[in-house]
Design a protein around this motif. Structure first.
Motif, PDB file in Angstrom:
ATOM      1  N   ALA A 108     -11.241   5.112   3.964  1.00 21.16           N
ATOM      2  CA  ALA A 108     -11.520   4.596   2.624  1.00 21.16           C
ATOM      3  C   ALA A 108     -12.315   5.591   1.785  1.00 21.16           C
ATOM      4  O   ALA A 108     -12.372   5.474   0.565  1.00 21.16           O
ATOM      5  N   GLY A 109     -12.918   6.560   2.428  1.00 17.81           N
ATOM      6  CA  GLY A 109     -13.748   7.529   1.711  1.00 17.81           C
ATOM      7  C   GLY A 109     -13.246   8.943   1.855  1.00 17.81           C
ATOM      8  O   GLY A 109     -12.239   9.331   1.267  1.00 17.81           O
ATOM      9  N   PRO A 110     -13.914   9.724   2.683  1.00 18.44           N
ATOM     10  CA  PRO A 110     -13.666  11.159   2.681  1.00 18.44           C
ATOM     11  C   PRO A 110     -12.343  11.611   3.299  1.00 18.44           C
ATOM     12  O   PRO A 110     -11.807  12.636   2.889  1.00 18.44           O
ATOM     13  N   PRO A 168     -13.989  10.870  -7.716  1.00 17.23           N
ATOM     14  CA  PRO A 168     -13.839  10.185  -9.006  1.00 17.23           C
ATOM     15  C   PRO A 168     -12.368  10.103  -9.424  1.00 17.23           C
ATOM     16  O   PRO A 168     -11.628  11.083  -9.314  1.00 17.23           O
ATOM     17  N   GLY A 169     -11.952   8.920  -9.825  1.00 20.11           N
ATOM     18  CA  GLY A 169     -10.589   8.711 -10.294  1.00 20.11           C
ATOM     19  C   GLY A 169      -9.563   8.493  -9.202  1.00 20.11           C
ATOM     20  O   GLY A 169      -8.405   8.191  -9.487  1.00 20.11           O
ATOM     21  N   ALA A 170      -9.953   8.623  -7.949  1.00 22.71           N
ATOM     22  CA  ALA A 170      -9.006   8.427  -6.844  1.00 22.71           C
ATOM     23  C   ALA A 170      -8.684   6.942  -6.702  1.00 22.71           C
ATOM     24  O   ALA A 170      -9.561   6.089  -6.851  1.00 22.71           O
TER      25      ALA A 170
END
Length: 126
Positions: free
Chosen positions: A49-51, A58-60
């Motif tokens: 969900a993150g990296p 931002p904007g992903a």
């Protein structure tokens, strides 16, 4: 074998060492192991969900289906194997193995792959 391809492969060495000053600090991988050991289910939600897919940028726009599938795959495997796997992919040095390759190799990474620059620098050293 006349040719080979490395597609989205890990860099020859990911952890920072004297021989690999551009690598990531060992503490980064220790942290992944600690998160996995503390709450395996949450780890397999948080990382994709993150990296891992860049959804923390931002904007992903995160894909819940991709995150759920990553979680499903993570929960199907053995906890100890995954825990040990973090060490295997981060601290195993494949530099000498790469030196044994004598055929042309196509190396493919996406334009947005954070490991891409590291791989290019390491390939140049070869």
């Amino acid at each position: 074998m006349a040719k080979a391809a490395l597609i989205s492969a890990v860099p020859p060495l990911m952890v920072k060492t004297a021989a690999n000053p551009l690598g990531l600090a060992k503490e980064v991988f220790d942290g992944l192991q600690a998160q996995l050991a503390a709450n395996r289910s949450q780890f397999y939600r948080d990382l994709p969900a993150g990296p891992f897919y860049g959804y923390n940028r931002p904007g992903a726009k995160a894909s819940e289906a991709v995150i759920q599938n990553w979680w499903r795959q993570g929960m199907m495997g053995g906890a100890k194997a995954y825990y040990d796997g973090i060490v295997a992919f981060s601290q195993t040095d494949f530099t000498e193995d790469l030196k044994k390759i004598t055929v042309p190799v196509l190396v493919m990474h996406s334009e947005d792959d954070p490991d891409r620059a590291l791989c290019r620098r390491r390939a140049a050293v070869r």
